[in-house]
Design an enzyme around this catalytic site. Structure first.
Site, PDB file in Angstrom:
ATOM      1  CB  SER A   1      -0.875   0.010   1.261  1.00  0.00           C
ATOM      2  OG  SER A   1      -1.461   1.287   1.451  1.00  0.00           O
TER       3      SER A   1
ATOM      4  CE1 TYR B   1      -3.961  -2.556   4.859  1.00  0.00           C
ATOM      5  CE2 TYR B   1      -3.260  -0.293   4.457  1.00  0.00           C
ATOM      6  CZ  TYR B   1      -3.726  -1.504   3.984  1.00  0.00           C
ATOM      7  OH  TYR B   1      -3.973  -1.667   2.639  1.00  0.00           O
TER       8      TYR B   1
HETATM    9  N1  NAD Z   1      -8.637  -0.538  -1.406  1.00  0.00           N
HETATM   10  C1  NAD Z   1      -7.570   0.219  -1.276  1.00  0.00           C
HETATM   11  O1  NAD Z   1      -7.638   1.451  -1.280  1.00  0.00           O
HETATM   12  C2  NAD Z   1      -6.220  -0.410  -1.132  1.00  0.00           C
HETATM   13  C3  NAD Z   1      -5.095   0.423  -1.228  1.00  0.00           C
HETATM   14  C4  NAD Z   1      -3.832  -0.157  -1.097  1.00  0.00           C
HETATM   15  C5  NAD Z   1      -3.707  -1.511  -0.884  1.00  0.00           C
HETATM   16  N2  NAD Z   1      -4.827  -2.288  -0.777  1.00  0.00           N
HETATM   17  C6  NAD Z   1      -4.629  -3.726  -0.562  1.00  0.00           C
HETATM   18  O2  NAD Z   1      -5.220  -4.409  -1.645  1.00  0.00           O
HETATM   19  C7  NAD Z   1      -5.624  -5.711  -1.220  1.00  0.00           C
HETATM   20  C8  NAD Z   1      -7.075  -5.942  -1.620  1.00  0.00           C
HETATM   21  O3  NAD Z   1      -7.875  -4.962  -0.980  1.00  0.00           O
HETATM   22  P1  NAD Z   1      -9.387  -4.605  -1.418  1.00  0.00           P
HETATM   23  O4  NAD Z   1      -9.504  -3.152  -1.382  1.00  0.00           O
HETATM   24  O5  NAD Z   1      -9.783  -5.356  -2.642  1.00  0.00           O
HETATM   25  O6  NAD Z   1     -10.147  -5.133  -0.135  1.00  0.00           O
HETATM   26  P2  NAD Z   1     -11.268  -6.240   0.047  1.00  0.00           P
HETATM   27  O7  NAD Z   1     -11.644  -6.172   1.484  1.00  0.00           O
HETATM   28  O8  NAD Z   1     -12.321  -6.101  -0.990  1.00  0.00           O
HETATM   29  O9  NAD Z   1     -10.450  -7.577  -0.242  1.00  0.00           O
HETATM   30  C9  NAD Z   1      -9.624  -8.179   0.698  1.00  0.00           C
HETATM   31  C10 NAD Z   1      -9.817  -9.671   0.549  1.00  0.00           C
HETATM   32  O10 NAD Z   1      -8.975 -10.344   1.493  1.00  0.00           O
HETATM   33  C11 NAD Z   1      -9.699 -11.428   1.995  1.00  0.00           C
HETATM   34  N3  NAD Z   1      -9.220 -11.812   3.310  1.00  0.00           N
HETATM   35  C12 NAD Z   1      -9.173 -11.041   4.430  1.00  0.00           C
HETATM   36  N4  NAD Z   1      -8.730 -11.791   5.464  1.00  0.00           N
HETATM   37  C13 NAD Z   1      -8.480 -13.035   4.987  1.00  0.00           C
HETATM   38  C14 NAD Z   1      -8.019 -14.255   5.560  1.00  0.00           C
HETATM   39  N5  NAD Z   1      -7.710 -14.344   6.868  1.00  0.00           N
HETATM   40  N6  NAD Z   1      -7.902 -15.340   4.765  1.00  0.00           N
HETATM   41  C15 NAD Z   1      -8.223 -15.268   3.466  1.00  0.00           C
HETATM   42  N7  NAD Z   1      -8.659 -14.159   2.853  1.00  0.00           N
HETATM   43  C16 NAD Z   1      -8.804 -13.056   3.608  1.00  0.00           C
HETATM   44  C17 NAD Z   1     -11.149 -10.948   2.087  1.00  0.00           C
HETATM   45  O11 NAD Z   1     -12.039 -12.048   2.090  1.00  0.00           O
HETATM   46  C18 NAD Z   1     -11.261 -10.084   0.856  1.00  0.00           C
HETATM   47  O12 NAD Z   1     -11.784 -10.824  -0.229  1.00  0.00           O
HETATM   48  C19 NAD Z   1      -5.381  -5.746   0.293  1.00  0.00           C
HETATM   49  O13 NAD Z   1      -4.163  -6.395   0.568  1.00  0.00           O
HETATM   50  C20 NAD Z   1      -5.291  -4.275   0.664  1.00  0.00           C
HETATM   51  O14 NAD Z   1      -4.549  -4.072   1.835  1.00  0.00           O
HETATM   52  C21 NAD Z   1      -6.075  -1.773  -0.908  1.00  0.00           C
END
Ligand code: NAD
Length: 260
Positions: A154, A167
């Site tokens: 991130s 985080y």
């Molecule tokens: N959305 C943003 O702005 C953003 C920005 C930077 C980085 N990210 C990163 O991108 C990735 C995806 O994020 P997103 O926005 O699609 O969020 P999201 O919440 O839609 O997806 C996260 C996924 O991780 C899965 N997950 C969580 N805990 C778990 C576990 N213990 N075992 C298996 N699966 C698990 C959830 O079921 C979910 O499908 C993450 O790593 C997040 O930190 C997101």
């Protein structure tokens, strides 16, 4: 689709014949990454956390793009569940060539309001989970002499953020993991990371009051949230043939929120 079906246009695609595992695949970013990998010809292991209906729908969509798919459920913090899921996935699609460590957990809490269990929940998904999945996938890649890994970090690993100490710590740790592993198993396995800025997904929606969005985007060049579909192309680049010089690198997908 079955094994014998992979004779169409995707066989000539940049990732044709590759099997990609995307963790947390039914999340907003995960699904977008899966679509781009499938468009580039990869077969997809749709990993999820007991989200069978969403996984089934995503598999149908990816099969429409020409991919073979299998969906597997596992908590990434549970070694045995991950082992069972990987075994089922590889029985159906073959060995994993591409791993995208995308599953993640984000919780808003001040340091002084965080207890050890809450701290550990973030570390366990965002770091232990990556270790557990990667630890089980890498031996096969090394044995076959090829593999590609992309870790989803991130921009907050660089910027820091009030209320997100755990985080930010975990996502910065993931970059250390990426760099060390790139040296350890490269060039056989190409290990890189992406560091998205705020993307319009359910992970940010609970926080996304107009003030929150403004605070997160005012110092970026684009001045808006990113969209999930703006993430996948960087992943397909990093795992594709054009990224042969990328090892232990981080691509900043943040619309100019962090420059460098
Ligand atoms: N959305 C943003 O702005 C953003 C920005 C930077 C980085 N990210 C990163 O991108 C990735 C995806 O994020 P997103 O926005 O699609 O969020 P999201 O919440 O839609 O997806 C996260 C996924 O991780 C899965 N997950 C969580 N805990 C778990 C576990 N213990 N075992 C298996 N699966 C698990 C959830 O079921 C979910 O499908 C993450 O790593 C997040 O930190 C997101």
């Amino acid at each position: 689709m079955t094994d014998g079906d992979r004779t169409g246009p995707t066989a000539q695609a940049p990732l044709g014949g590759s099997v990609a595992l995307v963790t947390g695949a039914v999340g907003a970013l995960g699904a977008a990454i899966c679509r781009d990998l499938a468009r580039d010809g990869a077969d997809i292991v749709v990993h999820h956390l007991r989200q069978d209906d969403e996984a089934r729908a995503l598999c149908g969509e990816l099969e429409g793009l020409g991919a073979r798919t299998v969906s597997v459920s596992a908590d990434v913090t549970d070694t045995e569940e991950v082992a069972a899921a990987l075994s089922r996935a590889q029985d159906q699609l073959g060995p994993i060539d591409i791993l995208v460590n995308n599953a993640g957990w984000m919780e808003s809490r001040r340091l002084v309001d965080t207890d050890l269990a809450q701290w550990r929940r973030t570390m366990s998904v965002d770091l232990d989970g990556v270790f557990i999945v990667t630890r089980q996938v890498v031996p096969g890649m090394l044995e076959r002499g090829e593999g590609r890994i992309v870790n989803v970090s991130s921009q907050l690993a660089f910027k820091g953020a009030t209320d997100f100490v755990a985080y930010c710590t975990a996502k910065a740790g993931l970059l250390g993991f990426t760099r060390a592993l790139a040296r350890e198993i490269g060039p056989t396995v190409r290990v890189n990371a992406i560091a998205p800025g705020p993307i319009d997904t359910p992970m940010v929606t609970p926080h996304a009051t107009p003030d929150w969005v403004h605070a997160r985007t005012r110092d970026s060049v684009i001045g808006r949230l990113g969209l999930p579909e703006e993430i996948g192309p960087a992943v397909t680049f990093l795992v594709g043939p054009g990224a042969s010089l990328f090892h232990g690198q981080t691509l900043h997908l943040n619309g100019g929120g962090v420059l460098g």
